[in-house]
Design a protein around this motif. Structure first.
Motif, PDB file in Angstrom:
ATOM      1  N   LEU A  40       0.777  -1.200   0.114  1.00  0.00           N
ATOM      2  CA  LEU A  40       0.022  -0.020  -0.096  1.00  0.00           C
ATOM      3  C   LEU A  40       0.791   1.539   0.072  1.00  0.00           C
ATOM      4  N   ASN A  41       2.015   1.451   0.859  1.00  0.00           N
ATOM      5  CA  ASN A  41       2.872   2.364   0.905  1.00  0.00           C
ATOM      6  C   ASN A  41       3.424   2.811  -0.541  1.00  0.00           C
ATOM      7  N   ILE A  44       0.788   4.120  -2.890  1.00  0.00           N
ATOM      8  CA  ILE A  44       0.409   5.434  -2.478  1.00  0.00           C
ATOM      9  C   ILE A  44       1.725   6.469  -2.963  1.00  0.00           C
ATOM     10  N   PRO A 146      -1.648   6.189   6.106  1.00  0.00           N
ATOM     11  CA  PRO A 146      -2.815   5.138   5.701  1.00  0.00           C
ATOM     12  C   PRO A 146      -3.534   4.293   6.865  1.00  0.00           C
ATOM     13  N   GLY A 149      -5.821   7.191   8.074  1.00  0.00           N
ATOM     14  CA  GLY A 149      -6.757   7.542   7.015  1.00  0.00           C
ATOM     15  C   GLY A 149      -6.638   9.216   6.778  1.00  0.00           C
ATOM     16  N   MET A 188      -5.348   7.590  -0.471  1.00  0.00           N
ATOM     17  CA  MET A 188      -5.348   6.482   0.434  1.00  0.00           C
ATOM     18  C   MET A 188      -5.922   5.169  -0.479  1.00  0.00           C
ATOM     19  N   ASN A 189      -6.519   5.270  -1.507  1.00  0.00           N
ATOM     20  CA  ASN A 189      -7.038   4.402  -2.392  1.00  0.00           C
ATOM     21  C   ASN A 189      -5.932   4.195  -3.501  1.00  0.00           C
TER      22      ASN A 189
END
Length: 192
Positions: A40-41, A44, A146, A149, A188-189
């Protein structure tokens, strides 16, 4: 994880090569292994890189994986997730054998850190880097979190950072990028 060894000088660190692809930061003279980023990081950081490029920031002024020397009682370097360089800094790095922003170079215009899980990651991005980046006079510092949020935008004003926090569908306001049309939720998405 800190490597047990005698304190290093900045020069020793900049010449250090253990023959691996291990990423390190030098924190107060100590070599610290930087763990791999979460998926995820990384998504982003890549999303923001592409987004900023689409906003007209030339690719030669965007950096991922460039380290920066920051002020400290002992030698300290950081590996921001994303940097936007000034024209002057991009010129100073041109042709360098190592992608390192040194103390004799101007600071980046914008640094983005994506918070890693755990107390160490949270402390590093919210506390230590905040004061180190302030000491460098970085005009804008984003803490993308994240876990919570939210995106915290820190603007350098008269020697201190003033912060604004954005969550959910709030449009992120950036003094450096006044035409930004980006919400916290979209970051975040990772644009998805």
């Amino acid at each position: 994880m800190t490597i047990a060894s005698p304190k290093m000088t900045l020069e020793e660190y900049l010449n250090y090569d253990d023959g691996t692809d291990t990423r390190y930061e030098l924190v107060n003279g100590e070599l610290v292994v930087m763990p791999p980023e979460s998926d995820l990081n990384q998504r982003i950081a890549i999303f923001l890189l592409i987004y900023l490029s689409q906003q007209g920031i030339p690719a030669y002024r965007l950096r991922v994986g460039t380290e920066m020397v920051v002020s400290g009682s002992r030698a300290t370097t950081r590996l921001p997730d994303l940097m936007v360089l000034s024209e002057e800094l991009a010129t100073a790095l041109e042709g360098a054998s190592r992608s390192t922003v040194t103390l004799d170079m101007p600071p980046p215009e914008l640094v983005v850190e994506v918070v890693s899980p755990g107390k160490k990651g949270i402390d590093r991005d919210y506390r230590y880097k905040r004061s180190e980046y302030a000491a460098r006079g970085i005009a804008e510092y984003w803490i993308v979190d994240p876990i919570e949020g939210r995106v915290t935008v820190l603007e350098w004003v008269e020697g201190l950072y003033e912060e604004r926090v954005f969550q959910g569908n709030e449009r992120i306001v950036s003094p450096l990028l006044p035409d930004l049309d980006l919400t916290c939720e979209r970051v975040m998405n990772a644009g998805g």
